[in-house]
Design an enzyme around this catalytic site. Structure first.
Site, PDB file in Angstrom:
ATOM      1  N   LYS A   1       0.817  -1.213   0.000  1.00 13.72           N
ATOM      2  CA  LYS A   1       0.000   0.000   0.000  1.00 13.72           C
ATOM      3  C   LYS A   1       0.852   1.264   0.000  1.00 13.72           C
ATOM      4  O   LYS A   1       2.060   1.239   0.209  1.00 13.72           O
ATOM      5  CB  LYS A   1      -0.984  -0.027   1.171  1.00 13.72           C
ATOM      6  CG  LYS A   1      -2.099  -1.041   0.939  1.00 13.72           C
ATOM      7  CD  LYS A   1      -3.211  -0.953   1.951  1.00 13.72           C
ATOM      8  CE  LYS A   1      -4.343  -1.908   1.561  1.00 13.72           C
ATOM      9  NZ  LYS A   1      -5.443  -1.890   2.552  1.00 13.72           N
TER      10      LYS A   1
ATOM     11  N   ARG B   1      -2.857  -9.844   5.452  1.00 12.47           N
ATOM     12  CA  ARG B   1      -3.331 -10.100   4.088  1.00 12.47           C
ATOM     13  C   ARG B   1      -2.276  -9.563   3.121  1.00 12.47           C
ATOM     14  O   ARG B   1      -2.019  -8.351   3.100  1.00 12.47           O
ATOM     15  CB  ARG B   1      -4.679  -9.419   3.868  1.00 12.47           C
ATOM     16  CG  ARG B   1      -5.299  -9.635   2.501  1.00 12.47           C
ATOM     17  CD  ARG B   1      -6.669  -8.959   2.423  1.00 12.47           C
ATOM     18  NE  ARG B   1      -7.306  -9.165   1.134  1.00 12.47           N
ATOM     19  CZ  ARG B   1      -7.126  -8.400   0.060  1.00 12.47           C
ATOM     20  NH1 ARG B   1      -6.300  -7.350   0.134  1.00 12.47           N
ATOM     21  NH2 ARG B   1      -7.730  -8.667  -1.082  1.00 12.47           N
TER      22      ARG B   1
END
Length: 312
Positions: free
Chosen positions: A234, A274
């Site tokens: 991210k 995740r």
């Protein structure tokens, strides 16, 4: 007073909580990401073909993924919605084939019809980045299905979420908003014993918010639910790797740093991480589990070790 506190000061996290129907290896779980979309921010299009998607899911499982998370709608910033029939066509056949092969699968969806169809096809968990807010029917669908449910902190759609990244205290605000959502989910019949919380890194969050939430996982854990951390590749990782430079490191160059974040999350008591690169994060959470086990065996050495930085 420094926000970096010793293990002795804040207490070590216990073993990650378990959820019925999911693996329980006694360490932080690793969820492998399988995007069956053409437009995901990191690997969009690589696994849009069904056969390639199934092969990738089997590969993630072979690498050690405890869960393979199949998603058919991109939730990257600015992404638009996908037609329901298209999302069903992308996800359900892949879930079915992986489940038949013995892979523990979850479905990444905000839509009740997709959740229902995926569970019928063999998915053992529903991962909803909207926490049930995008589809009012989701809570009842999950309650009826009786499977674990990941409820993520969410404020609005991917198209608009960057406009809603305003907080007085991001850790306190996200914790309070998730607490309210938990009450609403319970009122709609979702079994609290099946809920997993996700602070929603990157969803209506700026990089400084993501880091504060990662450091403040202890506050979320005090709500009494397992916590899933979805940090892989991210923006906040790319920005940190740039180290004050003009540009961010692109998503494909963030896997080693993602594994480091996985270790930090595991040390702070995360139930699951995740990730795109399963092998690296699996190694990272194993190292975190081994480290914590050694602290437990010799607690006299715990003082002064900076675990749980920023815990509140």
């Amino acid at each position: 007073m420094s926000t970096v506190r010793s293990v002795a000061a804040v207490g070590r996290p216990g073993p990650p909580a378990e959820r019925e129907g999911l693996p329980g290896p006694g360490r932080c779980l690793v969820m492998g990401i399988l995007n069956v979309t053409p437009d995901s921010f990191s690997d969009g299009g690589l696994y849009a073909d069904r056969r390639r998607a199934v092969d990738r899911g089997l590969e993630l499982a072979a690498q050690g993924a405890d869960i393979v998370d199949v998603g058919g709608e991109s939730t990257r910033p600015g992404a638009g919605p996908v037609a329901l029939e298209e999302e069903l066509a992308r996800t359900v056949p892949v879930v079915r084939e992986l489940a038949r092969a013995g892979v523990c699968t979850s479905v990444d969806t905000m839509h009740a019809p997709v959740a229902r169809a995926a569970v019928e096809a063999g998915a053992r968990m529903v991962n909803d980045v909207s926490g049930g807010l995008a589809d009012p029917a989701m809570a009842r669908a999950v309650a009826a299905a009786g499977v674990p449910y990941v409820a993520t902190h969410w404020r609005t759609s991917s198209r608009l979420m960057d406009r809603h990244a305003d907080y007085d205290d991001v850790v306190a605000d996200v914790t309070a908003e998730l607490a309210r959502r938990l009450g609403q989910l319970a009122e709609q019949g979702v079994d609290p014993a099946r809920i997993v919380l996700d602070p929603g890194l990157g969803f209506s969050k700026r990089p400084e918010h993501d880091w504060a939430l990662l450091a403040g996982l202890g506050s979320l854990r005090r709500l009494g639910y397992p916590v899933l951390v979805g940090a892989s590749r991210k923006r906040f990782i790319g920005a940190a790797l740039a180290d004050g430079g003009a540009g961010e490191v692109p998503p494909g160059g963030r896997d080693a740093a993602t594994a480091a974040v996985s270790a930090l999350a595991a040390l702070n008591g995360a139930f699951c991480v995740r990730v795109h690169d399963v092998r690296a994060s699996l190694d990272a959470v194993r190292m975190a589990a081994t480290y914590l086990a050694h602290l437990d065996r010799d607690g006299s050495r715990a003082g002064g070790v900076p675990v749980g930085a920023g815990a509140r």
